[in-house]
Scaffold this active site. Structure first.
Site, mmCIF file in Angstrom:
data_model
loop_
_atom_site.group_PDB
_atom_site.id
_atom_site.type_symbol
_atom_site.label_atom_id
_atom_site.label_comp_id
_atom_site.label_asym_id
_atom_site.label_seq_id
_atom_site.Cartn_x
_atom_site.Cartn_y
_atom_site.Cartn_z
ATOM 1 N N ASP A 52 6.818 0.828 -13.570
ATOM 2 C CA ASP A 52 6.651 0.639 -12.131
ATOM 3 C C ASP A 52 6.700 2.020 -11.479
ATOM 4 O O ASP A 52 7.251 2.972 -12.058
ATOM 5 C CB ASP A 52 7.788 -0.249 -11.621
ATOM 6 C CG ASP A 52 7.830 -0.351 -10.114
ATOM 7 O OD1 ASP A 52 6.783 -0.665 -9.508
ATOM 8 O OD2 ASP A 52 8.904 -0.099 -9.535
ATOM 9 N N ASP A 54 7.417 2.890 -7.604
ATOM 10 C CA ASP A 54 8.406 3.129 -6.555
ATOM 11 C C ASP A 54 9.781 2.627 -6.943
ATOM 12 O O ASP A 54 9.946 1.471 -7.348
ATOM 13 C CB ASP A 54 7.950 2.469 -5.247
ATOM 14 C CG ASP A 54 6.625 3.021 -4.766
ATOM 15 O OD1 ASP A 54 6.426 4.238 -4.877
ATOM 16 O OD2 ASP A 54 5.781 2.235 -4.309
ATOM 17 N N ASP A 60 11.709 5.464 -3.657
ATOM 18 C CA ASP A 60 10.922 4.539 -2.846
ATOM 19 C C ASP A 60 10.883 4.987 -1.392
ATOM 20 O O ASP A 60 11.899 5.010 -0.702
ATOM 21 C CB ASP A 60 11.501 3.128 -2.940
ATOM 22 C CG ASP A 60 10.643 2.108 -2.217
ATOM 23 O OD1 ASP A 60 9.426 2.333 -2.117
ATOM 24 O OD2 ASP A 60 11.188 1.084 -1.766
ATOM 25 N N TYR A 63 5.521 2.404 1.955
ATOM 26 C CA TYR A 63 4.135 2.652 2.356
ATOM 27 C C TYR A 63 3.826 4.148 2.409
ATOM 28 O O TYR A 63 3.175 4.624 3.345
ATOM 29 C CB TYR A 63 3.849 1.994 3.704
ATOM 30 C CG TYR A 63 4.270 0.551 3.769
ATOM 31 C CD1 TYR A 63 3.821 -0.372 2.838
ATOM 32 C CD2 TYR A 63 5.146 0.112 4.758
ATOM 33 C CE1 TYR A 63 4.215 -1.702 2.890
ATOM 34 C CE2 TYR A 63 5.548 -1.217 4.816
ATOM 35 C CZ TYR A 63 5.083 -2.113 3.877
ATOM 36 O OH TYR A 63 5.480 -3.432 3.928
ATOM 37 N N ASN A 95 2.471 -2.307 -7.235
ATOM 38 C CA ASN A 95 2.028 -3.025 -6.031
ATOM 39 C C ASN A 95 1.957 -2.037 -4.874
ATOM 40 O O ASN A 95 2.922 -1.304 -4.623
ATOM 41 C CB ASN A 95 3.031 -4.118 -5.653
ATOM 42 C CG ASN A 95 3.031 -5.299 -6.599
ATOM 43 O OD1 ASN A 95 2.160 -5.433 -7.448
ATOM 44 N ND2 ASN A 95 4.021 -6.167 -6.454
ATOM 45 N N GLN A 96 0.859 -2.029 -4.149
ATOM 46 C CA GLN A 96 0.718 -1.185 -2.963
ATOM 47 C C GLN A 96 0.130 -2.017 -1.828
ATOM 48 O O GLN A 96 -1.018 -1.847 -1.417
ATOM 49 C CB GLN A 96 -0.140 0.044 -3.278
ATOM 50 C CG GLN A 96 0.482 1.013 -4.255
ATOM 51 C CD GLN A 96 1.799 1.599 -3.744
ATOM 52 O OE1 GLN A 96 1.932 1.909 -2.561
ATOM 53 N NE2 GLN A 96 2.777 1.750 -4.628
ATOM 54 N N SER A 97 0.954 -2.916 -1.305
ATOM 55 C CA SER A 97 0.472 -3.831 -0.262
ATOM 56 C C SER A 97 0.201 -3.127 1.054
ATOM 57 O O SER A 97 -0.402 -3.715 1.953
ATOM 58 C CB SER A 97 1.493 -4.950 -0.041
ATOM 59 O OG SER A 97 2.685 -4.454 0.553
ATOM 60 N N ARG A 140 -0.961 -8.896 -8.156
ATOM 61 C CA ARG A 140 0.280 -8.477 -7.510
ATOM 62 C C ARG A 140 1.488 -9.006 -8.293
ATOM 63 O O ARG A 140 1.629 -10.214 -8.506
ATOM 64 C CB ARG A 140 0.317 -8.994 -6.066
ATOM 65 C CG ARG A 140 1.604 -8.646 -5.321
ATOM 66 C CD ARG A 140 1.549 -9.121 -3.876
ATOM 67 N NE ARG A 140 2.852 -9.022 -3.253
ATOM 68 C CZ ARG A 140 3.377 -7.906 -2.742
ATOM 69 N NH1 ARG A 140 2.670 -6.794 -2.761
ATOM 70 N NH2 ARG A 140 4.576 -7.907 -2.212
ATOM 71 N N LYS A 141 2.346 -8.090 -8.753
ATOM 72 C CA LYS A 141 3.564 -8.526 -9.443
ATOM 73 C C LYS A 141 4.376 -9.419 -8.512
ATOM 74 O O LYS A 141 4.479 -9.117 -7.333
ATOM 75 C CB LYS A 141 4.384 -7.298 -9.863
ATOM 76 C CG LYS A 141 3.697 -6.418 -10.916
ATOM 77 C CD LYS A 141 4.523 -5.177 -11.250
ATOM 78 C CE LYS A 141 4.517 -4.182 -10.101
ATOM 79 N NZ LYS A 141 5.222 -2.907 -10.450
#
Length: 230
Positions: A52, A54, A60, A63, A95-97, A140-141
């Site tokens: 993973d 972040d 972390d 965004y 994941n980069q939502s 998406r995890k």
């Protein structure tokens, strides 16, 4: 970790792979070294290790699209180097939502990726989910798509791959893909996620030791038994 709910130029040394609107972004790095794995590595050596991003490899920053804000997590360089030294391909599944939320552009995600590689060296593959929680994608995890896509790109079986992350979605994605997950909790990891994880390590180096067969963990490709911690 990422809990928070026109033609483009390809960076030098990488190759974009065909993508679909509902699939992950895939970026391949240079081919992994072709040297043989150590003869004494044992049967537990994985086919690949996927990290993973972040709160696992880097601190972390929600965004984050600014490469200047990228900071490594403790032990990240040593952990990644240890996997490479064993002759095992390394990748990133993230994941980069923020992309779906309009907070990040593809160029910003690429810029941060390049900065991570400046600090940690090139990864064999990046699999990135740009979708939001309500988009219904399979990448998406905790869905298995990122892990399966990364394994397919590397040409390795998911059942012999290890995924290392800091929250339940990371290890759940590994389990859903048939891979093995190792959880490295941080202060934001929920207690129930730690309890449910198949393997838990206090830090990245210990997690890599488990991944490479240097600790007590269930064998690769073998489902958890009734007597193991869930």
């Amino acid at each position: 970790m990422n809990r928070h709910p026109a033609a483009r130029t390809r960076p030098p040394g990488t190759t974009a792979i065909a993508e679909t609107a509902d699939g992950p972004w895939l970026i391949e790095g240079p081919a992994p070294p072709r040297h043989a794995r150590p003869r004494d590595a044992g049967p537990g050596l994985p086919a690949a290790v996927l990290f993973d991003r972040d709160a696992t490899l880097v601190v972390d920053v929600p965004y984050n699209g600014d490469p200047a804000r990228v900071r490594l997590m403790p032990g990240a360089r040593e952990a990644v180097d240890a996997v490479r030294a064993a002759g095992v391909p390394v990748g990133v599944v993230s994941n980069q939502s923020g992309v779906a939320r309009g907070l990040l552009s593809r160029a910003q995600v690429d810029a941060v990726r390049r900065r991570v590689e400046e600090l940690l060296g090139p990864f064999s593959v990046w699999a990135i989910c740009p979708h939001g929680p309500g988009d219904g994608c399979r990448c998406r995890k905790p869905e298995p798509g990122l892990v399966l896509a990364a394994c397919a790109r590397l040409g390795v079986p998911a059942a012999h791959t290890v995924v290392i992350g800091d929250i339940g979605a990371d290890v759940d994605a590994a389990r859903a893909a048939g891979a093995r997950g190792v959880l490295v909790p941080t202060p934001v990891t929920r207690a129930e996620e730690t309890v449910a994880a198949d393997a838990v390590a206090p830090d990245l180096l210990t997690a890599v030791g488990l991944a490479l067969g240097g600790g007590t963990a269930r064998p690769l490709g073998v489902p958890p038994g009734e007597g193991e911690r869930r």
